[in-house]
Write an enzyme that holds these catalytic residues in place. Structure first.
Site, PDB file in Angstrom:
ATOM      1  N   LYS A  72       0.862  -1.188   0.000  1.00  0.00           N
ATOM      2  CA  LYS A  72       0.000   0.000   0.000  1.00  0.00           C
ATOM      3  C   LYS A  72       0.891   1.228   0.000  1.00  0.00           C
ATOM      4  O   LYS A  72       2.010   1.182   0.534  1.00  0.00           O
ATOM      5  CB  LYS A  72      -0.896   0.020   1.255  1.00  0.00           C
ATOM      6  CG  LYS A  72      -2.134   0.872   1.096  1.00  0.00           C
ATOM      7  CD  LYS A  72      -3.243   0.091   0.411  1.00  0.00           C
ATOM      8  CE  LYS A  72      -4.529   0.873   0.330  1.00  0.00           C
ATOM      9  NZ  LYS A  72      -5.655  -0.004  -0.036  1.00  0.00           N
ATOM     10  N   ASP A 127      -6.841   4.229  -4.502  1.00  0.00           N
ATOM     11  CA  ASP A 127      -7.464   4.158  -3.171  1.00  0.00           C
ATOM     12  C   ASP A 127      -8.110   5.533  -2.944  1.00  0.00           C
ATOM     13  O   ASP A 127      -8.444   6.214  -3.911  1.00  0.00           O
ATOM     14  CB  ASP A 127      -6.424   3.782  -2.107  1.00  0.00           C
ATOM     15  CG  ASP A 127      -7.070   3.405  -0.777  1.00  0.00           C
ATOM     16  OD1 ASP A 127      -7.714   2.352  -0.697  1.00  0.00           O
ATOM     17  OD2 ASP A 127      -6.962   4.185   0.195  1.00  0.00           O
TER      18      ASP A 127
END
Ligand code: NAD
Length: 419
Positions: free
Chosen positions: A106, A146
Protein backbone atom coordinates in the site's frame (compact mmCIF):
# COMPACT_ATOMS: atom_id res chain seq x y z
CA UNK A 1 -13.90 9.48 12.56
CA UNK A 2 -14.79 8.64 16.11
CA UNK A 3 -11.95 6.31 17.15
CA UNK A 4 -8.24 7.08 17.38
CA UNK A 5 -6.95 3.48 17.40
CA UNK A 6 -3.64 2.99 15.62
CA UNK A 7 -4.66 0.95 12.53
CA UNK A 8 -1.37 -0.98 12.50
CA UNK A 9 -1.99 -2.10 16.09
CA UNK A 10 -5.56 -3.03 15.09
CA UNK A 11 -4.22 -5.24 12.29
CA UNK A 12 -1.74 -6.92 14.63
CA UNK A 13 -4.49 -7.55 17.18
CA UNK A 14 -6.69 -9.14 14.51
CA UNK A 15 -3.81 -11.44 13.54
CA UNK A 16 -3.12 -12.37 17.19
CA UNK A 17 -6.82 -13.18 17.72
CA UNK A 18 -6.92 -15.48 14.69
CA UNK A 19 -3.55 -17.08 15.52
CA UNK A 20 -5.09 -18.53 18.70
CA UNK A 21 -7.04 -20.89 16.44
CA UNK A 22 -4.09 -21.96 14.26
CA UNK A 23 -0.93 -23.92 14.86
CA UNK A 24 1.69 -21.24 14.30
CA UNK A 25 4.92 -20.44 16.13
CA UNK A 26 5.34 -16.98 17.64
CA UNK A 27 8.44 -16.46 15.42
CA UNK A 28 6.55 -16.99 12.15
CA UNK A 29 3.57 -15.04 13.46
CA UNK A 30 5.93 -12.11 14.10
CA UNK A 31 6.93 -12.25 10.44
CA UNK A 32 3.29 -12.24 9.34
CA UNK A 33 2.54 -9.21 11.56
CA UNK A 34 5.17 -6.87 10.14
CA UNK A 35 6.00 -5.43 6.72
CA UNK A 36 9.01 -6.69 4.80
CA UNK A 37 10.01 -3.11 3.90
CA UNK A 38 8.66 0.45 3.86
CA UNK A 39 9.79 3.23 1.51
CA UNK A 40 9.53 6.70 3.06
CA UNK A 41 10.36 9.56 0.77
CA UNK A 42 9.88 13.33 0.49
CA UNK A 43 8.74 14.48 -2.92
CA UNK A 44 10.00 17.97 -3.84
CA UNK A 45 7.81 19.41 -6.54
CA UNK A 46 7.54 22.85 -8.11
CA UNK A 47 4.11 24.38 -7.47
CA UNK A 48 2.22 26.68 -9.82
CA UNK A 49 3.44 29.82 -8.00
CA UNK A 50 7.09 28.80 -8.46
CA UNK A 51 7.63 27.69 -4.84
CA UNK A 52 8.65 24.13 -3.93
CA UNK A 53 6.20 21.84 -2.14
CA UNK A 54 7.57 18.94 -0.10
CA UNK A 55 5.26 15.96 0.30
CA UNK A 56 5.89 12.93 2.52
CA UNK A 57 5.08 9.68 0.68
CA UNK A 58 5.21 6.00 1.62
CA UNK A 59 5.04 2.56 0.01
CA UNK A 60 4.85 -0.46 2.30
CA UNK A 61 5.53 -3.94 0.93
CA UNK A 62 4.09 -6.12 3.64
CA UNK A 63 4.38 -9.70 2.43
CA UNK A 64 5.21 -11.28 -0.94
CA UNK A 65 4.95 -14.98 -0.11
CA UNK A 66 1.94 -15.56 -2.38
CA UNK A 67 2.92 -13.27 -5.26
CA UNK A 68 3.77 -9.66 -6.15
CA UNK A 69 2.86 -6.98 -3.62
CA UNK A 70 -0.50 -5.46 -4.49
CA UNK A 71 -2.38 -2.48 -3.15
CA UNK A 72 -3.61 1.04 -3.66
CA UNK A 73 -2.17 4.52 -3.26
CA UNK A 74 -4.03 6.98 -1.05
CA UNK A 75 -3.88 10.80 -1.10
CA UNK A 76 -5.05 12.19 2.23
CA UNK A 77 -3.76 14.66 4.85
CA UNK A 78 -4.13 11.99 7.59
CA UNK A 79 -1.88 9.41 5.86
CA UNK A 80 0.79 8.11 8.27
CA UNK A 81 3.48 5.47 8.09
CA UNK A 82 1.48 3.20 10.44
CA UNK A 83 -1.70 3.65 8.42
CA UNK A 84 0.11 2.63 5.22
CA UNK A 85 1.67 -0.37 7.00
CA UNK A 86 -1.75 -1.48 8.25
CA UNK A 87 -3.41 -1.06 4.86
CA UNK A 88 -0.60 -3.06 3.21
CA UNK A 89 -1.09 -5.87 5.74
CA UNK A 90 -4.84 -5.97 5.17
CA UNK A 91 -4.07 -6.38 1.44
CA UNK A 92 -2.02 -9.52 2.15
CA UNK A 93 -4.88 -11.19 3.97
CA UNK A 94 -7.54 -9.86 1.58
CA UNK A 95 -5.76 -11.39 -1.43
CA UNK A 96 -5.41 -14.65 0.49
CA UNK A 97 -9.11 -14.72 1.48
CA UNK A 98 -10.24 -14.51 -2.15
CA UNK A 99 -7.31 -16.73 -3.17
CA UNK A 100 -5.71 -14.55 -5.80
CA UNK A 101 -1.93 -14.90 -6.32
CA UNK A 102 -0.74 -11.68 -4.73
CA UNK A 103 0.97 -10.45 -1.61
CA UNK A 104 0.09 -7.07 -0.11
CA UNK A 105 1.36 -3.52 -0.41
CA UNK A 106 0.00 0.00 0.00
CA UNK A 107 1.15 3.55 -0.58
CA UNK A 108 0.13 7.04 0.34
CA UNK A 109 1.00 10.71 0.07
CA UNK A 110 0.30 13.13 2.93
CA UNK A 111 -1.68 15.68 0.95
CA UNK A 112 -5.12 17.23 0.69
CA UNK A 113 -5.55 17.02 -3.08
CA UNK A 114 -8.33 19.63 -3.02
CA UNK A 115 -5.69 22.28 -2.29
CA UNK A 116 -3.69 21.63 -5.47
CA UNK A 117 -4.30 22.22 -9.17
CA UNK A 118 -4.53 19.32 -11.60
CA UNK A 119 -1.10 20.25 -13.03
CA UNK A 120 0.42 20.20 -9.52
CA UNK A 121 -1.17 16.84 -8.74
CA UNK A 122 0.21 15.45 -11.98
CA UNK A 123 3.76 16.62 -11.13
CA UNK A 124 3.46 15.23 -7.58
CA UNK A 125 2.20 11.87 -8.87
CA UNK A 126 4.89 11.64 -11.54
CA UNK A 127 7.55 12.46 -8.88
CA UNK A 128 6.18 9.60 -6.76
CA UNK A 129 6.25 7.29 -9.80
CA UNK A 130 9.98 8.00 -10.21
CA UNK A 131 10.59 7.08 -6.55
CA UNK A 132 8.48 3.94 -6.90
CA UNK A 133 10.06 2.82 -10.15
CA UNK A 134 12.79 0.53 -8.68
CA UNK A 135 10.22 -1.18 -6.45
CA UNK A 136 7.29 -1.72 -8.79
CA UNK A 137 6.71 -3.88 -11.86
CA UNK A 138 4.09 -6.37 -12.99
CA UNK A 139 5.93 -9.20 -11.20
CA UNK A 140 7.15 -7.08 -8.25
CA UNK A 141 4.61 -4.65 -6.88
CA UNK A 142 1.44 -3.42 -8.57
CA UNK A 143 -0.19 -0.21 -7.26
CA UNK A 144 -3.88 0.67 -7.70
CA UNK A 145 -6.29 3.47 -6.72
CA UNK A 146 -7.46 4.16 -3.17
CA UNK A 147 -8.97 7.17 -1.39
CA UNK A 148 -8.70 10.31 -3.59
CA UNK A 149 -6.92 8.54 -6.44
CA UNK A 150 -8.41 7.00 -9.56
CA UNK A 151 -7.76 6.24 -13.22
CA UNK A 152 -6.12 9.62 -13.79
CA UNK A 153 -3.44 9.08 -11.14
CA UNK A 154 -2.87 5.48 -12.26
CA UNK A 155 -2.16 6.65 -15.80
CA UNK A 156 0.22 9.32 -14.42
CA UNK A 157 2.20 6.51 -12.72
CA UNK A 158 2.14 4.09 -15.66
CA UNK A 159 3.39 6.66 -18.17
CA UNK A 160 6.73 7.61 -16.50
CA UNK A 161 7.32 3.98 -15.51
CA UNK A 162 6.97 2.77 -19.09
CA UNK A 163 8.94 5.72 -20.46
CA UNK A 164 11.86 5.19 -18.09
CA UNK A 165 11.82 1.40 -18.54
CA UNK A 166 11.49 1.81 -22.32
CA UNK A 167 8.72 -0.75 -22.50
CA UNK A 168 4.95 -1.18 -22.53
CA UNK A 169 3.90 -2.87 -19.31
CA UNK A 170 0.27 -1.94 -18.52
CA UNK A 171 0.15 -4.62 -15.80
CA UNK A 172 2.50 -2.51 -13.63
CA UNK A 173 -0.59 -0.77 -12.33
CA UNK A 174 -4.32 -1.53 -12.15
CA UNK A 175 -7.38 0.68 -12.03
CA UNK A 176 -6.37 2.28 -15.34
CA UNK A 177 -8.73 3.88 -17.85
CA UNK A 178 -10.11 1.32 -20.33
CA UNK A 179 -8.19 2.87 -23.25
CA UNK A 180 -4.90 2.42 -21.34
CA UNK A 181 -5.50 -1.24 -20.55
CA UNK A 182 -8.05 -0.97 -17.73
CA UNK A 183 -10.66 -3.66 -17.15
CA UNK A 184 -14.36 -3.33 -17.64
CA UNK A 185 -16.11 -3.59 -14.27
CA UNK A 186 -13.10 -2.33 -12.23
CA UNK A 187 -14.68 0.97 -11.17
CA UNK A 188 -17.73 -0.88 -9.82
CA UNK A 189 -15.89 -3.85 -8.35
CA UNK A 190 -15.53 -2.79 -4.71
CA UNK A 191 -19.17 -1.75 -4.43
CA UNK A 192 -20.15 -4.95 -6.23
CA UNK A 193 -18.36 -7.25 -3.78
CA UNK A 194 -19.88 -5.29 -0.90
CA UNK A 195 -23.32 -5.90 -2.42
CA UNK A 196 -22.59 -9.60 -3.10
CA UNK A 197 -21.31 -10.30 0.42
CA UNK A 198 -24.30 -8.50 1.93
CA UNK A 199 -26.60 -10.65 -0.22
CA UNK A 200 -24.86 -13.83 0.95
CA UNK A 201 -24.92 -12.74 4.61
CA UNK A 202 -28.66 -12.00 4.50
CA UNK A 203 -29.21 -15.43 2.91
CA UNK A 204 -27.05 -17.13 5.53
CA UNK A 205 -28.95 -15.41 8.35
CA UNK A 206 -32.34 -16.18 6.72
CA UNK A 207 -33.15 -12.51 6.30
CA UNK A 208 -34.75 -10.87 3.30
CA UNK A 209 -32.58 -8.22 1.63
CA UNK A 210 -35.40 -7.01 -0.64
CA UNK A 211 -36.84 -3.95 1.10
CA UNK A 212 -34.15 -4.06 3.82
CA UNK A 213 -33.10 -0.62 5.06
CA UNK A 214 -29.49 0.44 4.48
CA UNK A 215 -27.29 3.30 5.71
CA UNK A 216 -24.03 4.07 3.90
CA UNK A 217 -21.25 6.16 5.45
CA UNK A 218 -18.93 7.67 2.80
CA UNK A 219 -20.27 8.34 -0.68
CA UNK A 220 -17.21 7.92 -2.88
CA UNK A 221 -16.34 5.05 -5.19
CA UNK A 222 -17.00 2.19 -2.76
CA UNK A 223 -20.02 3.64 -0.93
CA UNK A 224 -22.00 5.14 -3.79
CA UNK A 225 -21.65 2.07 -6.00
CA UNK A 226 -22.51 -0.33 -3.17
CA UNK A 227 -25.63 1.79 -2.52
CA UNK A 228 -26.64 1.78 -6.18
CA UNK A 229 -26.16 -1.99 -6.61
CA UNK A 230 -27.89 -2.87 -3.32
CA UNK A 231 -30.91 -0.91 -4.53
CA UNK A 232 -30.92 -1.78 -8.23
CA UNK A 233 -29.91 -5.47 -8.07
CA UNK A 234 -31.35 -6.55 -4.72
CA UNK A 235 -34.20 -4.10 -4.06
CA UNK A 236 -32.76 -2.83 -0.77
CA UNK A 237 -33.88 0.63 0.45
CA UNK A 238 -31.07 3.17 0.95
CA UNK A 239 -32.42 5.37 3.74
CA UNK A 240 -29.28 7.34 4.63
CA UNK A 241 -25.93 8.26 3.13
CA UNK A 242 -23.14 10.62 4.17
CA UNK A 243 -19.81 12.09 3.20
CA UNK A 244 -17.23 14.15 5.07
CA UNK A 245 -19.65 17.11 5.21
CA UNK A 246 -22.49 15.18 6.89
CA UNK A 247 -25.42 12.92 6.09
CA UNK A 248 -28.94 12.85 4.65
CA UNK A 249 -31.91 10.69 5.56
CA UNK A 250 -35.22 9.67 4.03
CA UNK A 251 -37.11 6.76 5.66
CA UNK A 252 -38.92 6.13 2.34
CA UNK A 253 -35.63 5.66 0.53
CA UNK A 254 -33.18 7.83 -1.42
CA UNK A 255 -32.39 7.39 -5.11
CA UNK A 256 -28.68 6.47 -4.92
CA UNK A 257 -27.94 7.48 -8.52
CA UNK A 258 -29.62 10.88 -8.14
CA UNK A 259 -27.65 11.49 -4.92
CA UNK A 260 -24.44 10.55 -6.72
CA UNK A 261 -25.21 13.01 -9.54
CA UNK A 262 -26.02 15.69 -6.94
CA UNK A 263 -22.66 15.06 -5.22
CA UNK A 264 -20.82 15.17 -8.55
CA UNK A 265 -22.38 18.58 -9.26
CA UNK A 266 -22.10 20.16 -5.81
CA UNK A 267 -19.23 18.24 -4.21
CA UNK A 268 -21.38 17.02 -1.30
CA UNK A 269 -24.52 14.99 -0.49
CA UNK A 270 -25.75 17.65 1.99
CA UNK A 271 -28.68 19.78 0.80
CA UNK A 272 -29.94 17.02 -1.53
CA UNK A 273 -33.54 18.09 -2.08
CA UNK A 274 -35.32 14.74 -1.58
CA UNK A 275 -33.93 14.12 1.91
CA UNK A 276 -36.28 14.63 4.83
CA UNK A 277 -33.56 15.22 7.41
CA UNK A 278 -29.87 16.07 7.75
CA UNK A 279 -27.79 13.77 9.95
CA UNK A 280 -24.38 13.85 11.52
CA UNK A 281 -22.13 10.91 10.71
CA UNK A 282 -22.59 9.55 14.23
CA UNK A 283 -26.36 9.70 13.85
CA UNK A 284 -26.09 7.80 10.56
CA UNK A 285 -23.91 5.08 12.09
CA UNK A 286 -26.42 4.50 14.89
CA UNK A 287 -29.60 4.48 12.77
CA UNK A 288 -31.99 1.58 13.25
CA UNK A 289 -31.34 -0.11 9.89
CA UNK A 290 -30.98 -3.71 8.69
CA UNK A 291 -27.61 -3.11 7.03
CA UNK A 292 -24.88 -0.58 7.77
CA UNK A 293 -22.14 0.00 5.18
CA UNK A 294 -19.17 2.01 6.50
CA UNK A 295 -17.41 3.11 3.29
CA UNK A 296 -15.25 6.06 4.42
CA UNK A 297 -12.04 5.62 6.42
CA UNK A 298 -10.61 3.65 9.35
CA UNK A 299 -11.92 3.85 12.93
CA UNK A 300 -15.39 5.13 11.99
CA UNK A 301 -16.88 3.17 14.90
CA UNK A 302 -15.14 2.89 18.27
CA UNK A 303 -16.15 0.81 21.30
CA UNK A 304 -18.43 3.50 22.73
CA UNK A 305 -20.31 4.11 19.48
CA UNK A 306 -20.56 0.35 18.85
CA UNK A 307 -22.87 0.14 21.88
CA UNK A 308 -25.25 2.50 20.05
CA UNK A 309 -25.18 0.72 16.67
CA UNK A 310 -28.63 -0.70 15.86
CA UNK A 311 -27.93 -2.41 12.52
CA UNK A 312 -28.16 -6.23 12.39
CA UNK A 313 -25.46 -6.63 9.73
CA UNK A 314 -22.42 -4.51 8.89
CA UNK A 315 -20.63 -4.81 5.53
CA UNK A 316 -17.21 -3.18 5.77
CA UNK A 317 -16.71 -1.51 2.40
CA UNK A 318 -13.96 0.64 3.96
CA UNK A 319 -10.73 -0.80 5.28
CA UNK A 320 -10.60 -1.00 9.07
CA UNK A 321 -13.78 0.96 9.88
CA UNK A 322 -14.21 -0.74 13.29
CA UNK A 323 -11.68 -0.39 16.10
CA UNK A 324 -10.84 -3.70 17.87
CA UNK A 325 -12.98 -2.52 20.84
CA UNK A 326 -15.91 -1.91 18.51
CA UNK A 327 -15.43 -5.36 17.05
CA UNK A 328 -15.59 -6.93 20.54
CA UNK A 329 -18.71 -4.96 21.47
CA UNK A 330 -20.49 -5.88 18.23
CA UNK A 331 -19.54 -9.56 18.58
CA UNK A 332 -21.01 -9.56 22.12
CA UNK A 333 -24.15 -7.94 20.74
CA UNK A 334 -24.43 -10.57 17.93
CA UNK A 335 -24.13 -8.06 15.10
CA UNK A 336 -22.93 -9.97 12.03
CA UNK A 337 -19.88 -8.16 10.60
CA UNK A 338 -18.71 -8.97 7.07
CA UNK A 339 -15.01 -8.10 7.37
CA UNK A 340 -13.31 -5.64 5.02
CA UNK A 341 -10.90 -8.27 3.74
CA UNK A 342 -13.89 -10.03 2.17
CA UNK A 343 -16.52 -7.31 1.67
CA UNK A 344 -14.31 -4.91 -0.30
CA UNK A 345 -12.12 -7.58 -1.94
CA UNK A 346 -13.90 -7.03 -5.27
CA UNK A 347 -11.56 -4.13 -6.02
CA UNK A 348 -8.40 -6.19 -5.85
CA UNK A 349 -10.07 -9.21 -7.48
CA UNK A 350 -10.96 -7.20 -10.60
CA UNK A 351 -7.50 -5.61 -10.43
CA UNK A 352 -6.22 -9.17 -10.69
CA UNK A 353 -8.46 -9.74 -13.74
CA UNK A 354 -7.11 -6.50 -15.22
CA UNK A 355 -3.52 -7.71 -14.71
CA UNK A 356 -4.36 -11.11 -16.27
CA UNK A 357 -5.91 -9.35 -19.30
CA UNK A 358 -2.89 -7.02 -19.59
CA UNK A 359 -0.48 -9.95 -19.60
CA UNK A 360 -2.54 -11.86 -22.16
CA UNK A 361 -3.28 -8.69 -24.16
CA UNK A 362 -6.77 -10.08 -24.47
CA UNK A 363 -9.72 -8.21 -22.98
CA UNK A 364 -12.90 -9.58 -21.41
CA UNK A 365 -16.49 -8.41 -21.63
CA UNK A 366 -18.05 -6.75 -18.58
CA UNK A 367 -20.36 -9.76 -18.16
CA UNK A 368 -17.38 -12.10 -17.94
CA UNK A 369 -15.67 -9.84 -15.37
CA UNK A 370 -18.81 -9.71 -13.23
CA UNK A 371 -19.41 -13.47 -13.47
CA UNK A 372 -15.81 -14.30 -12.47
CA UNK A 373 -16.02 -11.76 -9.64
CA UNK A 374 -19.23 -13.24 -8.31
CA UNK A 375 -17.71 -16.73 -8.41
CA UNK A 376 -14.60 -15.63 -6.47
CA UNK A 377 -16.57 -13.71 -3.84
CA UNK A 378 -19.30 -16.32 -3.30
CA UNK A 379 -16.72 -19.15 -3.13
CA UNK A 380 -14.72 -17.16 -0.60
CA UNK A 381 -17.84 -16.41 1.46
CA UNK A 382 -18.83 -20.10 1.50
CA UNK A 383 -15.27 -21.15 2.44
CA UNK A 384 -15.28 -18.76 5.41
CA UNK A 385 -18.70 -19.94 6.58
CA UNK A 386 -17.36 -23.48 6.48
CA UNK A 387 -14.43 -22.57 8.79
CA UNK A 388 -16.61 -20.32 10.97
CA UNK A 389 -18.98 -23.19 11.68
CA UNK A 390 -16.63 -26.17 11.71
CA UNK A 391 -14.05 -24.51 14.02
CA UNK A 392 -16.79 -22.73 16.00
CA UNK A 393 -14.90 -19.44 15.61
CA UNK A 394 -16.02 -16.38 17.59
CA UNK A 395 -16.57 -14.07 14.60
CA UNK A 396 -16.73 -14.15 10.83
CA UNK A 397 -13.66 -11.85 10.82
CA UNK A 398 -11.69 -14.42 12.79
CA UNK A 399 -12.72 -17.02 10.19
CA UNK A 400 -11.42 -14.77 7.42
CA UNK A 401 -8.05 -14.33 9.15
CA UNK A 402 -7.77 -18.03 9.99
CA UNK A 403 -8.25 -18.95 6.31
CA UNK A 404 -5.97 -16.17 5.08
CA UNK A 405 -3.13 -16.76 7.56
CA UNK A 406 -3.13 -20.47 6.73
CA UNK A 407 -2.76 -19.71 3.03
CA UNK A 408 0.11 -17.24 3.57
CA UNK A 409 1.75 -19.60 6.06
CA UNK A 410 1.62 -22.53 3.60
CA UNK A 411 3.20 -20.42 0.85
CA UNK A 412 5.95 -19.31 3.24
CA UNK A 413 6.64 -22.83 4.51
CA UNK A 414 6.59 -24.37 1.04
CA UNK A 415 9.09 -21.72 -0.09
CA UNK A 416 11.56 -22.74 2.63
CA UNK A 417 14.30 -20.51 4.03
CA UNK A 418 16.87 -18.71 1.92
CA UNK A 419 19.80 -18.10 2.25
P1 NAD B 1 -13.31 7.89 -2.18
O1 NAD B 1 -12.29 8.95 -2.01
O2 NAD B 1 -13.89 7.68 -3.53
O3 NAD B 1 -14.53 8.15 -1.16
C1 NAD B 1 -14.38 8.35 0.21
C2 NAD B 1 -15.68 8.96 0.72
O4 NAD B 1 -15.64 9.01 2.15
C3 NAD B 1 -15.93 10.39 0.25
O5 NAD B 1 -17.30 10.53 -0.10
C4 NAD B 1 -15.63 11.25 1.49
O6 NAD B 1 -16.38 12.45 1.52
C5 NAD B 1 -16.10 10.29 2.57
N1 NAD B 1 -15.58 10.59 3.89
C6 NAD B 1 -14.32 10.94 4.26
N2 NAD B 1 -14.27 11.16 5.59
C7 NAD B 1 -15.52 10.94 6.05
C8 NAD B 1 -16.14 11.01 7.34
N3 NAD B 1 -15.43 11.36 8.40
N4 NAD B 1 -17.43 10.71 7.44
C9 NAD B 1 -18.15 10.36 6.36
N5 NAD B 1 -17.66 10.28 5.13
C10 NAD B 1 -16.36 10.57 4.98
O7 NAD B 1 -12.64 6.56 -1.61
P2 NAD B 1 -13.04 5.05 -1.90
O8 NAD B 1 -12.16 4.54 -2.96
O9 NAD B 1 -14.52 4.93 -2.00
O10 NAD B 1 -12.54 4.38 -0.53
C11 NAD B 1 -13.36 4.36 0.65
C12 NAD B 1 -12.90 3.22 1.52
O11 NAD B 1 -12.97 2.00 0.76
C13 NAD B 1 -11.45 3.31 1.99
O12 NAD B 1 -11.35 2.72 3.27
C14 NAD B 1 -10.69 2.45 0.98
O13 NAD B 1 -9.46 1.96 1.49
C15 NAD B 1 -11.72 1.36 0.78
N6 NAD B 1 -11.51 0.58 -0.44
C16 NAD B 1 -11.63 1.17 -1.68
C17 NAD B 1 -11.42 0.39 -2.80
C18 NAD B 1 -11.58 0.94 -4.20
O14 NAD B 1 -11.47 0.16 -5.16
N7 NAD B 1 -11.91 2.20 -4.37
C19 NAD B 1 -11.07 -0.97 -2.68
C20 NAD B 1 -10.99 -1.53 -1.40
C21 NAD B 1 -11.21 -0.73 -0.30
Amino acid sequence: MTGDANPFESLQEQLDDAAEHIEIGSDVLERLKNPERVLETNLSVELDDGSVGVFRAYRSQFNGDRGPYKGGIRYHPAVTRDEVKALSGWMVYKCAVVDIPYGGGKGGIVIDPREYSEAELERITRAFAVELRPLIGEDRDIPAPDVNTGQREMNWIKDPYETLENTTEPGVITGKAIESGGSRGRVEATGRSTMLTAREAFKYLNKDIEGASVAVQGYGNAGSIAARLLASELGAKIVAVSDSSGGIYNPDGLDPEAVREFKNETGTVSDYENATEELTNEELLTLDVDLLVPAALENAIDGELANEVKADIIAEAANGPLTPEADDVLADRDVFVIPDILANAGGVTVSYFEWVQNRQRFYWTEDRVNEELERHIVDAFDGLIDQYESLDLPTFRTAAYVVAIQRVLSAYEEGGSWP
